[in-house]
Design an enzyme around this catalytic site. Structure first.
Site, short mmCIF file in Angstrom:
data_model
loop_
_atom_site.label_atom_id
_atom_site.label_comp_id
_atom_site.label_asym_id
_atom_site.label_seq_id
_atom_site.Cartn_x
_atom_site.Cartn_y
_atom_site.Cartn_z
N GLN A 1 -1.27 -4.57 -19.41
CA GLN A 1 -2.39 -3.98 -20.48
C GLN A 1 -3.68 -4.25 -20.07
OE1 GLN A 1 -1.71 -2.11 -23.09
NE2 GLN A 1 0.19 -1.52 -22.66
N SER A 2 -4.03 -4.36 -19.13
CA SER A 2 -5.31 -4.80 -18.49
C SER A 2 -6.38 -3.64 -19.06
CB SER A 2 -5.39 -4.93 -16.93
OG SER A 2 -6.72 -5.07 -16.42
#
Ligand SMILES: *Cc1c(COP(=O)(O)O)cnc(C)c1O
Length: 361
Positions: free
Chosen positions: A85-86
């Protein structure tokens, strides 16, 4: 041009190649309802969640310098790494779209606390405390924005080693890749936040807020890969401000994070030809990490709710939610009182909120 101006680092900063992804400064807003609800200092918020590129956030400032450097080196492809989920990967990809570059992402599965189904991207089932890469949030956006490559590696993998290896493979295919570090946090990326220091000081002055004496109690912000905090510390110091920059760690204890931030402060100071920054300017508190990076805490959940319900401002559960939990605790413990003014830096991350909803049910 006097010696003072030479030493403040601004001419050196202006000489570094840069792209522009945001029109003008991000807003600095007063939060009267949150301030009243907490009964402590006057809280202001710097809205870096409103920076440019897809859905904004702090990586946009870093990428203005990182992508300019890549382009100057003749790159046609960006390679970077981060969690599934960067926000950094989303914004690097968004910058690649803006510049017409290819982009490849190397991702790491989330930390999972207990034994549960170790779900990969294909299964998407939830494990206790963990968040496998479901097709939502930033992970969805990697697809919508059309990343040329997405690899998901197990927790604990050496992401940068794989990114370098991938760059080598791309080179043999005739591409010219530039590898951008995790979080965009090297001395080039941190320049984005050195620059932000001058933007912030101008806004404090415009709003009649103290900026050069001890009148402003602190700037509070999340501290992760450390580029944001390090850039701000170096930039504020260069601009002659004594505002304390208090980092709230999202992944490491204080004794590990502070040396990491300091090393980057030193690198930025050197890059801008500044005198060394005293070590005590770097404070990165480890009390609000909870069980680990991206894992929820009850205090984070409360902080996200309080900001939403008093001011209608969304935070994210991984970075700004934990930083706000730290701010709220410091206010409750009387570290910041009614006569103080505190600026909270909203560094973005809200797209990830929708991928991590379990803690809010
Ligand atoms: C990356 C990130 C941070 C942390 O910034 P660092 O420079 O890595 O310390 C904070 N907030 C959000 C939303 C981020 O994506």
């Amino acid at each position: 041009m006097g010696e003072a101006e030479q030493r403040d680092g601004l001419p050196a900063l202006r000489a570094v190649p840069r792209r522009r992804y945001t029109n003008g400064p991000t807003p600095l807003e007063h939060l009267p309802r949150l301030s009243a609800a907490l009964g402590g200092p006057q809280i202001w918020i710097k809205r870096d969640d409103q920076l440019g590129l897809t859905q904004g956030g702090n990586k946009t400032r870093k990428l203005e310098f990182l992508v300019a450097e890549a382009l100057a080196a003749g790159a046609d492809t960006l390679v970077t790494a981060g969690g599934v989920q960067s926000n950094h990967c989303r914004l690097t990809l968004a910058a690649a779209r803006r510049e017409g570059l290819e982009c490849h992402l190397v991702l790491e599965e989330d930390l999972v606390l207990e034994d549960g189904p170790q779900a990969g991207p294909a299964t998407g089932s939830a494990a206790p405390g963990g968040n496998p890469p479901e097709f939502t949030g930033n992970f969805l956006l990697f697809d919508l924005l059309g990343a040329e490559g997405v690899e998901v590696l197990p927790q604990g993998s050496d992401l940068m080693a794989r990114a370098e290896e991938l760059a080598e493979e791309l080179r043999t295919q005739g591409r010219k890749p530039a590898v951008i570090p995790v979080g965009g946090s090297n001395d080039t990326g941190a320049l984005g936040y050195a620059d932000c220091a001058w933007e912030l000081l101008d806004q404090l002055a415009e709003n009649g807020l103290p900026s050069r004496q001890d009148g402003l109690a602190a700037m509070v912000l999340p501290s992760g890969s450390a580029g944001m905090q390090a850039g701000l510390i170096a930039g504020l110091r260069a601009a002659g401000s004594t505002i304390p920059v208090v980092g709230i760690n999202v992944s490491r204890p204080r004794e590990e994070q502070e040396p990491k931030v300091r090393a980057l402060v030193d690198a930025v100071a050197q890059r801008l030809d500044l005198p060394p920054v005293p070590a005590e300017r770097t404070v990165a508190l480890g009390d609000y990490v909870g069980p680990g990076y991206a894992l929820p805490t009850p205090e984070m959940v409360e902080a996200v709710r309080v900001f939403a319900r008093t001011e209608g401002i969304l935070l994210d559960p991984v970075y700004t939610g934990k930083a706000a939990a730290g701010l709220i605790d410091l206010v409750r413990r009387g570290v910041y009182g009614p006569d103080d003014t505190v600026v909270f830096l909203h560094s973005g991350g809200v797209p990830g909120l929708y991928a991590r909803t379990a803690a809010f049910r």
